[in-house]
Design an enzyme around this catalytic site. Sequence first.
Site, PDB file in Angstrom:
ATOM      1  N   HIS A  65     -58.991  12.626  67.868  1.00 55.03           N
ATOM      2  CA  HIS A  65     -60.394  12.444  68.261  1.00 55.03           C
ATOM      3  C   HIS A  65     -60.922  13.618  69.077  1.00 55.03           C
ATOM      4  CE1 HIS A  65     -60.592   8.340  66.763  1.00 55.03           C
ATOM      5  NE2 HIS A  65     -59.401   8.148  67.307  1.00 55.03           N
ATOM      6  N   SER A 110     -57.518   7.020  62.372  1.00 56.93           N
ATOM      7  CA  SER A 110     -58.193   6.288  63.436  1.00 56.93           C
ATOM      8  C   SER A 110     -59.671   6.643  63.333  1.00 56.93           C
ATOM      9  CB  SER A 110     -57.631   6.698  64.795  1.00 56.93           C
ATOM     10  OG  SER A 110     -58.271   6.022  65.843  1.00 56.93           O
ATOM     11  N   GLU A 136     -66.375   9.886  63.729  1.00 55.34           N
ATOM     12  CA  GLU A 136     -65.228  10.755  63.516  1.00 55.34           C
ATOM     13  C   GLU A 136     -64.089   9.995  62.854  1.00 55.34           C
ATOM     14  OE1 GLU A 136     -64.558  11.837  67.546  1.00 55.34           O
ATOM     15  OE2 GLU A 136     -63.459  10.005  67.985  1.00 55.34           O
TER      16      GLU A 136
END
Length: 137
Positions: A65, A110, A136
Amino acid sequence: MKNKILHIASDRLVVKEIEGSQNLAVEGYANTTSRDRVGDVIVQEAWTKGGLDNYLKNPVVLAFHDHTQPIGQVVDYDISDKGLHVVAEISKAAGHVYDLIKEGILKAFSVGFKVKDADYDQETDLFLIKDLELLEL
């Protein structure tokens, strides 16, 4: 809950070397419609309400991230009753992250997203996310 960004991990990835390239093809569910690790659920319809539109204009895949660590891009996706399935190409230039994916150390996608609409069940402490914007992967 407005502007809350959530990060949710998914099922394991399938990693393949791309013939004629040093890059990797990584395939799997970015998110499923079952309960995540904290007990929340993103329903299938959340992905079909335009929540992917901005992301798909520049479908970069990030490591951890971290916006300073782009490692590849989404090259295909599908939305089903199981969730958001993606195929991403991971660049050899991703260095140690590329190696960790190839070795099976990093095994899941994720998603980071902004919730646009959700129901909260206080009794079960569950968010049922009905609309979102993917920020994202």
